[in-house]
Design a protein around this motif. Sequence first.
Motif, short mmCIF file in Angstrom:
data_model
loop_
_atom_site.label_atom_id
_atom_site.label_comp_id
_atom_site.label_asym_id
_atom_site.label_seq_id
_atom_site.Cartn_x
_atom_site.Cartn_y
_atom_site.Cartn_z
N GLN A 183 -16.52 24.13 27.92
CA GLN A 183 -15.11 23.90 27.60
C GLN A 183 -14.92 23.38 26.19
N ALA A 184 -15.97 22.80 25.58
CA ALA A 184 -15.86 22.29 24.22
C ALA A 184 -16.07 23.36 23.16
N LEU A 185 -16.66 24.49 23.53
CA LEU A 185 -17.03 25.49 22.53
C LEU A 185 -15.83 26.11 21.82
N PRO A 186 -14.70 26.40 22.51
CA PRO A 186 -13.56 26.95 21.77
C PRO A 186 -13.08 26.04 20.64
N LEU A 187 -13.20 24.73 20.81
CA LEU A 187 -12.80 23.81 19.74
C LEU A 187 -13.70 23.96 18.52
N LEU A 188 -14.97 24.26 18.76
CA LEU A 188 -15.91 24.44 17.64
C LEU A 188 -15.70 25.80 16.99
N LEU A 189 -15.40 26.81 17.79
CA LEU A 189 -15.07 28.12 17.22
C LEU A 189 -13.82 28.02 16.35
N ALA A 190 -12.86 27.17 16.76
CA ALA A 190 -11.64 26.99 15.98
C ALA A 190 -11.92 26.37 14.62
N ARG A 191 -13.05 25.67 14.49
CA ARG A 191 -13.45 25.13 13.19
C ARG A 191 -14.02 26.21 12.27
N ALA A 243 -37.54 35.49 24.58
CA ALA A 243 -36.52 34.52 24.95
C ALA A 243 -35.15 35.08 24.57
N VAL A 244 -34.10 34.42 25.05
CA VAL A 244 -32.73 34.93 24.90
C VAL A 244 -31.84 33.86 24.31
N THR A 245 -30.92 34.27 23.43
CA THR A 245 -29.85 33.38 23.02
C THR A 245 -28.53 34.13 23.11
N THR A 246 -27.46 33.37 23.32
CA THR A 246 -26.10 33.91 23.33
C THR A 246 -25.41 33.46 22.05
N LEU A 247 -24.94 34.42 21.26
CA LEU A 247 -24.30 34.16 19.98
C LEU A 247 -22.81 34.39 20.11
N ILE A 248 -22.02 33.38 19.78
CA ILE A 248 -20.56 33.44 19.86
C ILE A 248 -20.03 33.23 18.45
N SER A 249 -19.31 34.20 17.92
CA SER A 249 -18.84 34.12 16.54
C SER A 249 -17.33 34.34 16.48
#
Length: 390
Positions: free
Chosen positions: A127-135, A84-90
């Motif tokens: 579109q919500a993910l950048p707000l979570l990365l900003a946290r 399986a695959v996951t995409t990790l954004i850090s």
Amino acid sequence: MLVRSAGTAAVIVAAVATAPVAHAGAIYPAADRDGFYYAGGNLGAAAPGDVLNSRLIPAHPFGGATVWQLLFRSTDSQGGPIAAVTTLISPGPGPKPLLSYQPFVNSLGMQCAPSHSLFDGSMKEAQALPLLLARGWAISVPDHLGPTSAYGAARLGGQITLDSIRAVKRFAPAGLADGPVGLAGYSGGAMSTGFAGALAPSYAPELPIVGVALGGTPVNPGKIAIQAGDTPQALFGLGFAVGVGLQREYPAQLPLDEALTPAGFALRDRIANSCVDDIISAGANHRISEMFHTSIENDPVLIATFHENALEIAPELIHAPLYMWHGANDQVPLDLTLATAGRYCAAGTPVQFDIIGGADHATAIFPGSISAFSYLGDRFAGLAPPSNCR
């Protein structure tokens, strides 16, 4: 269109509106053309969560972040090994909270998987993910429907989600071995998220899951279909797609072919490679009696398969602090979700349940998500979880 039987044979068939031919066994999606998605070597020798392959994604829409995709070993519903695959954004190196976010894929085509939709503009939630990365959070977005896009196989989705978190924590370049974990998902994503939360104590007890957030959860798709009765349903296509996806994951157990009418075979062929919007459009305002022969709901194997993937009656319970939200006018029954929350409350789980006034299934996601991410932020900070259990 490729149709794979429960054995190894494969035949090419055409979807027709009259009596179909050679519809033997589950119908699978077209294979992904990207070789990254396929594991080489002895997959069975790897442990669940082991990273099999990785790649850096240089071009992406998440400014300032580093993005990887990980191929990892997980387990299917029969206990066999799968890739399986996951995409990790850090947002940067070093320990930090990890959010595992399971999108509402609700689809049957491999091109609809999050590892594609994050980058082609089709994932509305992106579109919500950048707000979570900003946290300062890292975000893992698994392809939680698995290598055959088995929509509805929620127990599988839970296992894939947990193994994706294991993979992220074992992936040394990300530096995420330490730090708390939160889970979140809406609709079909909530099905996988809920099972991940419920299975974690037995399947992956080492994971430091501090909070779970579920929205618009179809806690028992089979019961939802029966309660709807034989009336036209705007979201009929999603319920039908659950049956198609479950047959992919349980090809030897689920007697879907025996139940489908000619129109049912035609709809199955029509949506076998479709994403959520097309599935909803193709199935809109159809009814059970058009697509299924009567008394299918009494088949014991079908009942057992649906029960195995229903959070409402799963023997495993979510024990991590839990936030749930649901639209007051949601087409997914609110009463079933409230009853499921009651099970968790009775088991001692702190549950905060919010009903979004005036919202239906499509409009409840974003207001509830704002509260859900705030809730998970408090769990990452170590604050005591709220509860409105009665």
